[in-house]
Design an enzyme around this catalytic site. Structure first.
Site, short mmCIF file in Angstrom:
data_model
loop_
_atom_site.label_atom_id
_atom_site.label_comp_id
_atom_site.label_asym_id
_atom_site.label_seq_id
_atom_site.Cartn_x
_atom_site.Cartn_y
_atom_site.Cartn_z
N GLU A 154 89.10 55.04 78.14
CA GLU A 154 89.20 54.16 76.97
C GLU A 154 89.44 54.98 75.70
OE1 GLU A 154 85.36 52.43 77.23
OE2 GLU A 154 85.82 51.32 79.05
N GLU B 135 85.08 49.72 82.68
CA GLU B 135 84.62 50.96 83.30
C GLU B 135 84.63 50.92 84.82
OE1 GLU B 135 83.05 49.46 80.80
OE2 GLU B 135 83.04 50.91 79.15
N HIS C 43 73.34 55.60 73.77
CA HIS C 43 74.35 56.65 73.60
C HIS C 43 73.71 58.04 73.58
CE1 HIS C 43 76.45 53.07 72.11
NE2 HIS C 43 77.59 53.70 72.31
#
Lengths: 322, 327
Positions: free
Chosen positions: B31, B61, B130
């Site tokens: 991506e 994904e 993250h």
């Protein structure tokens, strides 16, 4: 598309081969000669054989947990398949796979799959690879009505459509995802109808009519080979056996199964057509059945005689470079 | 050998440039990788150089990893960009059930020459989605190789090996190390998968670590040296296959071992190393093997809390003092 007399007879023989394989597998399973569990495709032969009949040997197929028919239709050797079902060293996967994990990469069979909807992303990758390598192969992913509700279906259909990949999504809608009826689980009621959301063709076939399956899939093959992109084909069919052998099947009536078998059996249907047009005589049909039965008996016998793997072979084949 | 100073990010791009020039079947898929040469600039120059082989995808994904797998099975060598290691969760079936098992399940018929590249780790105030270090999941899945380099030269040499490897490789790169610089040889070289390296020699204790914690261990070793404690620092570089020989040789020399990783402590890879040292090197130990990892909570956002949760240099120094009874 035109189908010659010779081709028609060979289609019938292939369907008989799939059915004989499945019936024998069911019988051996009941005798406790096949470990684990198996999923049979009896009743769905027009879809597997019809679809693979318009593919080239170098085209790719991603199959499912109900994959024996796809494998035989793409040219797999029943003897190596039985050996795998028995867990023998001579099986397709040396006994490491079993019924749900048979592959033959030399025939473009990228494997059956134990995960419903597991084949979608793999066929997108094969399609991408075809595009990058600039060949004119195509890829087919078989899937059931249940798999159409997995996220992998959406991601793969979208990706194949935006990149115009040479792949075909062949749904075998047999009305039940394991125990769950399509009427309950499939929004919109049709898998093919979802194609319009991706801007690609979607077709519904009488999936028990091999000539119709062949005609529609051939159209999708042509489109894919010409670089025009993917299609969805929904073969409406029915499985006579349970989801797995031993399935109590409380979700449907015996009458329903019998009614499909009587009215819509793909082999009987095709046989009637061939007889009516004079392509098939009773004698010829009996010869064909005998030939198939003999081949299956022989495949089972030699698979039964084959050695089991050395247990320590369980440690091989994990890596190319351990 | 002549060396240059380079960042981890530049080292990665150079490895891929060389491998894509060498082999037409290598391609990158993921991506947002074309517009900015990767969201961390990790593919600098590659989209322009190889327009057909750096492929932007929709946010899918599952299908990105699965497409990498399908391409690898049919003659290509994909590098799949996971965007963030945290997003592994959205493609776990493709990695664990398909990629890792396909060769084995099919009796060795297939090969899967695929690299899944995943920027991981915390310290960037990026919050719980993250910042994770998820290597243990993949080490626990037979059929995958797991690479966790720290310095730029290792990133380059290991990436080149990973691309050429015929097996699937999960390649972690710590986000906080992208700008980390180091010496990188001018000449072409490979670093084999499965070999650790001693980044600092020492006689009193072995610090076994990888990825960003290597730098923290080196800092701790500097501080400990002022107290006359000489710590040996092993950067494992690969977790699977594990280079246990390098651990074994070192522990037989120092008689003490501390494992340090950024992943949370419970069920972390440190437990595996500690267990193996206990099983195989018990007679050489002066003290129980100790472990340092993140506290067992998701990585919190607020900097004071994140620093409290993730291992710090001071934690390493203190643990070493305790092991050596120097408090």
């Amino acid at each position: 598309m035109k189908t010659s007399k010779k081709e028609k007879l060979s289609l019938l023989e292939k369907m008989l081969m799939v059915r004989a394989f499945e019936e024998k597998a069911g019988e051996l399973f009941q005798q406790n000669l096949i470990p684990g569990f198996i999923h049979l495709s009896i009743g769905e032969e027009a879809s597997s054989v019809g679809t693979c009949s318009v593919l080239r040997p170098d085209d790719y197929v991603a199959s499912t947990h109900r994959g024996h028919g796809h494998l035989i239709a793409k040219g797999a050797d029943p003897q190596l398949m039985f050996a795998e079902l028995f867990g023998k060293a001579t099986g397709y996967c040396k006994g490491k796979g079993g019924s749900m994990h048979i592959a033959d990469f030399s025939l473009g069979i990228l494997g059956a799959n134990g995960v419903v909807g597991g084949g979608f992303p793999i066929i997108v990758g094969a399609g991408l690879s075809i595009k990058l390598r600039n060949t004119d192969q195509i890829g087919v992913v078989f899937f059931g009505d249940g798999a159409a509700n997995r996220g992998t279906f959406h991601e793969a259909a979208n990706m194949a459509a935006i990149w115009k990949l040479p792949v075909i999504f062949v749904c075998e809608n047999n009305l039940y995802a394991s125990t769950t009826p399509v009427a309950y689980s499939l929004a919109g009621g049709s898998v093919a109808a979802r194609a319009s959301a991706y801007g690609i063709p979607g077709h519904i076939t009488d999936g028990n009519d091999i000539l119709e399956v062949r005609k529609i899939v051939a159209r999708a093959v042509k489109r894919a080979r010409e670089g025009k992109g993917p299609s969805i084909v929904e073969n409406r069919t029915y499985r006579y056996r349970g989801h797995f052998e031993g399935d109590p099947q409380k979700y449907r009536s015996k009458q329903e199964v019998e009614s499909f078998r009587k009215k819509h059996d793909p082999i009987e249907k095709f046989k009637r057509i061939l007889k009516k047009e004079g392509t098939l005589s009773d004698r010829r049909y009996e010869d064909m059945r005998e030939k198939v039965a003999l081949k299956i008996e022989e495949a089972v016998r030699s698979a039964q005689e084959a050695p089991l793997p050395d247990p320590e072979e369980a440690l091989d084949d994990l890596f190319v470079n351990p | 050998m002549t060396h240059r100073i380079m960042s981890c990010s530049e080292a990665l791009a150079e490895a891929l440039l060389e491998e894509m020039e060498r082999d037409d079947s290598v391609f990158i898929i993921g991506e947002d990788i074309r517009a900015h040469d990767g969201i961390f600039g990790q593919f600098r120059g590659l989209p322009k150089r190889f327009p057909a082989r750096v492929i932007d995808t929709p946010i899918s994904e599952t299908c990105i990893v699965g497409a990498g797998l399908g391409a690898a099975l049919t003659g290509m060598r994909p590098l799949v960009d996971m965007h963030f290691a945290d997003f592994f969760t959205t493609a776990m079936d493709e990695i664990v059930n398909q990629t890792a098992k396909i060769r084995y399940m099919f009796g060795g018929q297939a090969k899967v020459p695929m690299v899944i590249w995943a920027p991981d780790g915390g310290g960037l105030r990026a919050g719980a989605h993250h910042s994770q270090s998820l290597e243990s999941w993949f080490v626990h899945t037979p059929g995958l190789k797991v690479v966790v380099p720290s310095e730029p030269a290792d990133v380059k040499g290991l990436m080149k090996s990973a691309i050429r490897d015929d097996d699937p490789v999960i390649f972690f790169q710590h986000k906080k190390l992208f700008a980390q610089t180091g010496h990188v040889p001018q000449e072409e070289y490979l670093i084999p998968i499965g070999k650790g390296e001693i980044k600092r020699e020492g006689a009193h204790i072995t610090l076994i670590t990888y990825s960003r914690m290597t730098y923290l261990c080196l800092e701790a070793a500097d501080l400990l040296a002022q107290e006359d404690i000489e710590a040996e620092v092993i950067d494992l570089r690969t977790l699977k296959p594990l280079d246990f020989d390098i651990i074994s040789r070192s522990v037989k020399k120092t008689y003490n071992a501390l494992v340090v990783h950024e992943a949370c402590l419970t069920g972390g890879f440190g437990a595996e190393i500690a267990a193996r040292i206990g099983e195989e090197l018990f007679d050489y130990l002066d003290a129980p093997v100790a472990r340092i990892g993140a506290k067992d909570v998701p990585v919190p956002f607020s900097p004071v809390m994140e620093d409290f949760v993730l291992p710090q240099v001071a934690d390493i120094v203190e643990s070493v003092r305790k092991i050596l009874n120097r408090q």
